[in-house]
Design an enzyme around this catalytic site. Structure first.
Site, PDB file in Angstrom:
ATOM      1  N   LYS A   1      42.788 -26.326  -8.086  1.00 41.87           N
ATOM      2  CA  LYS A   1      41.536 -25.565  -8.096  1.00 41.87           C
ATOM      3  C   LYS A   1      40.321 -26.481  -8.300  1.00 41.87           C
ATOM      4  O   LYS A   1      40.476 -27.665  -8.657  1.00 41.87           O
ATOM      5  CB  LYS A   1      41.620 -24.490  -9.191  1.00 41.87           C
ATOM      6  CG  LYS A   1      42.724 -23.441  -8.928  1.00 41.87           C
ATOM      7  CD  LYS A   1      42.678 -22.306  -9.945  1.00 41.87           C
ATOM      8  CE  LYS A   1      43.760 -21.275  -9.681  1.00 41.87           C
ATOM      9  NZ  LYS A   1      43.675 -20.096 -10.594  1.00 41.87           N
TER      10      LYS A   1
ATOM     11  N   TYR B   1      43.140 -13.726  -2.457  1.00 45.33           N
ATOM     12  CA  TYR B   1      43.388 -13.027  -3.721  1.00 45.33           C
ATOM     13  C   TYR B   1      43.266 -11.503  -3.567  1.00 45.33           C
ATOM     14  O   TYR B   1      42.984 -10.801  -4.547  1.00 45.33           O
ATOM     15  CB  TYR B   1      42.429 -13.537  -4.791  1.00 45.33           C
ATOM     16  CG  TYR B   1      42.862 -14.840  -5.444  1.00 45.33           C
ATOM     17  CD1 TYR B   1      44.061 -14.917  -6.170  1.00 45.33           C
ATOM     18  CD2 TYR B   1      42.088 -15.993  -5.367  1.00 45.33           C
ATOM     19  CE1 TYR B   1      44.458 -16.092  -6.787  1.00 45.33           C
ATOM     20  CE2 TYR B   1      42.484 -17.184  -5.980  1.00 45.33           C
ATOM     21  CZ  TYR B   1      43.662 -17.215  -6.687  1.00 45.33           C
ATOM     22  OH  TYR B   1      44.058 -18.383  -7.309  1.00 45.33           O
TER      23      TYR B   1
ATOM     24  N   HIS C   1      46.910 -23.109  -8.789  1.00 45.00           N
ATOM     25  CA  HIS C   1      47.525 -21.850  -8.363  1.00 45.00           C
ATOM     26  C   HIS C   1      48.926 -22.161  -7.859  1.00 45.00           C
ATOM     27  O   HIS C   1      49.153 -23.213  -7.261  1.00 45.00           O
ATOM     28  CB  HIS C   1      46.732 -21.204  -7.219  1.00 45.00           C
ATOM     29  CG  HIS C   1      47.522 -20.155  -6.483  1.00 45.00           C
ATOM     30  ND1 HIS C   1      47.621 -18.866  -6.932  1.00 45.00           N
ATOM     31  CD2 HIS C   1      48.316 -20.235  -5.379  1.00 45.00           C
ATOM     32  CE1 HIS C   1      48.422 -18.187  -6.119  1.00 45.00           C
ATOM     33  NE2 HIS C   1      48.857 -18.997  -5.163  1.00 45.00           N
TER      34      HIS C   1
HETATM   35  P1  RTP Z   1      47.400 -18.062  -9.907  1.00 45.23           P
HETATM   36  O1  RTP Z   1      47.595 -16.817  -9.065  1.00 45.23           O
HETATM   37  O2  RTP Z   1      46.013 -18.639  -9.784  1.00 45.23           O
HETATM   38  O3  RTP Z   1      48.496 -19.052  -9.694  1.00 45.23           O
HETATM   39  O4  RTP Z   1      47.520 -17.633 -11.447  1.00 45.23           O
HETATM   40  P2  RTP Z   1      48.597 -16.702 -12.141  1.00 45.23           P
HETATM   41  O5  RTP Z   1      49.591 -16.216 -11.125  1.00 45.23           O
HETATM   42  O6  RTP Z   1      49.093 -17.419 -13.344  1.00 45.23           O
HETATM   43  O7  RTP Z   1      47.685 -15.491 -12.610  1.00 45.23           O
HETATM   44  P3  RTP Z   1      47.260 -14.163 -11.808  1.00 45.23           P
HETATM   45  O8  RTP Z   1      47.598 -12.998 -12.666  1.00 45.23           O
HETATM   46  O9  RTP Z   1      47.795 -14.180 -10.412  1.00 45.23           O
HETATM   47  O10 RTP Z   1      45.682 -14.283 -11.778  1.00 45.23           O
HETATM   48  C1  RTP Z   1      45.015 -15.087 -10.810  1.00 45.23           C
HETATM   49  C2  RTP Z   1      43.936 -15.887 -11.488  1.00 45.23           C
HETATM   50  O11 RTP Z   1      42.937 -15.002 -11.960  1.00 45.23           O
HETATM   51  C3  RTP Z   1      42.408 -15.493 -13.181  1.00 45.23           C
HETATM   52  N1  RTP Z   1      42.613 -14.504 -14.242  1.00 45.23           N
HETATM   53  N2  RTP Z   1      41.691 -14.205 -15.083  1.00 45.23           N
HETATM   54  N3  RTP Z   1      40.231 -13.075 -17.230  1.00 45.23           N
HETATM   55  C4  RTP Z   1      41.482 -12.681 -17.008  1.00 45.23           C
HETATM   56  O12 RTP Z   1      42.049 -11.857 -17.686  1.00 45.23           O
HETATM   57  C5  RTP Z   1      42.202 -13.289 -15.894  1.00 45.23           C
HETATM   58  N4  RTP Z   1      43.429 -13.004 -15.553  1.00 45.23           N
HETATM   59  C6  RTP Z   1      43.688 -13.783 -14.483  1.00 45.23           C
HETATM   60  C7  RTP Z   1      43.148 -16.750 -13.553  1.00 45.23           C
HETATM   61  O13 RTP Z   1      42.354 -17.861 -13.160  1.00 45.23           O
HETATM   62  C8  RTP Z   1      44.401 -16.662 -12.710  1.00 45.23           C
HETATM   63  O14 RTP Z   1      44.886 -17.938 -12.398  1.00 45.23           O
HETATM   64 MG    MG Z   2      49.042 -15.330  -9.285  1.00 44.24          MG
END
Ligand code: RTP
Ligand code: MG
Length: 141
Positions: free
Chosen positions: A11, A51, A117
Site C-alpha cells: 500500500k 474494494y 493487502h
Molecule cells: P486487506 O483487504 O487490505 O488485505 O485487509 P484485511 O483483509 O485485513 O481487512 P478488510 O476487512 O478486508 O478491510 C480492508 C481494509 O480496510 C481498512 N479497514 N479499516 N477502520 C476500520 O474499522 C477498518 N476496517 C478495515 C483496513 O485498511 C483494511 O486493510
Molecule cells: Mg480484505
C-alpha cells in the site's frame, strides 16, 4: 497443500517508506514466488472497484482515498497454500493486534495505513488477480 496464487498489494504507506524490497524478501524467504508485478497509481474508479465488497462499510471512503494517495506495488504470489501463507505473513488488519514479526507489526502505522493487502480466499484471489493482470502477464515459474 495445493499450489495457489494470491494477490498482494504493497500500500502507499509502505511504498513511501521504501520497504518494497524488505517485504519481497519476506515473501521469498517463506516460499512465495513473485510471478507478476507492477507499480501503479490507482484511479479512484479502480480502487472503488477493487474494494467493492466494502462499499457499504463506514471506512470505505477513507480506504479508497488512502489507496489512491500514492503509488502501490501490486504482485501475484505463487506457492503452496499461498493465500493463507500470505495472510499469515501480513498479520492482523490492525497493526496493534498483529503478531510480532509480521509485515503489519513491523511496517504498518494504523488500521488505515496498514502496509499490505492480501486476498482473503482462493476464490477472491482469482478475482483479484484477474482485476489487475491479464493471464499473459502472470508467469508460471
Ligand atoms: P486487506 O483487504 O487490505 O488485505 O485487509 P484485511 O483483509 O485485513 O481487512 P478488510 O476487512 O478486508 O478491510 C480492508 C481494509 O480496510 C481498512 N479497514 N479499516 N477502520 C476500520 O474499522 C477498518 N476496517 C478495515 C483496513 O485498511 C483494511 O486493510
Ligand atoms: Mg480484505
Amino acid at each position: 497443500m495445493a499450489l495457489e496464487r494470491t494477490l498482494s498489494i504493497i500500500k502507499p504507506d509502505a511504498v513511501a517508506k521504501n520497504v518494497i524490497g524488505e517485504i519481497y524478501t519476506r515473501f521469498e524467504k517463506n516460499g512465495l514466488k513473485v510471478v507478476a508485478s507492477k507499480m501503479k497509481q490507482l484511479s479512484k474508479q479502480e480502487a472503488e472497484g477493487f474494494y467493492a465488497v466494502h462499499r457499504e462499510r463506514p471506512f470505505f471512503n477513507a480506504l479508497v482515498e488512502f489507496m489512491i494517495s500514492g503509488p502501490v506495488m501490486i504482485q501475484v504470489l505463487e506457492g503452496e497454500g499461498a493465500v493463507l501463507k500470505n495472510r499469515d505473513l501480513m498479520g492482523a488488519t490492525n497493526p496493534k493486534d498483529a503478531a510480532p514479526g509480521t509485515i503489519r507489526a513491523d511496517f504498518a502505522d494504523s488500521i488505515d495505513a496498514n502496509a499490505v493487502h492480501g486476498s482473503d480466499s482462493l476464490e477472491n484471489a482469482a478475482i483479484e488477480v484477474a482485476y489487475f493482470f491479464p493471464a499473459t502477464d502472470v508467469y508460471a515459474r
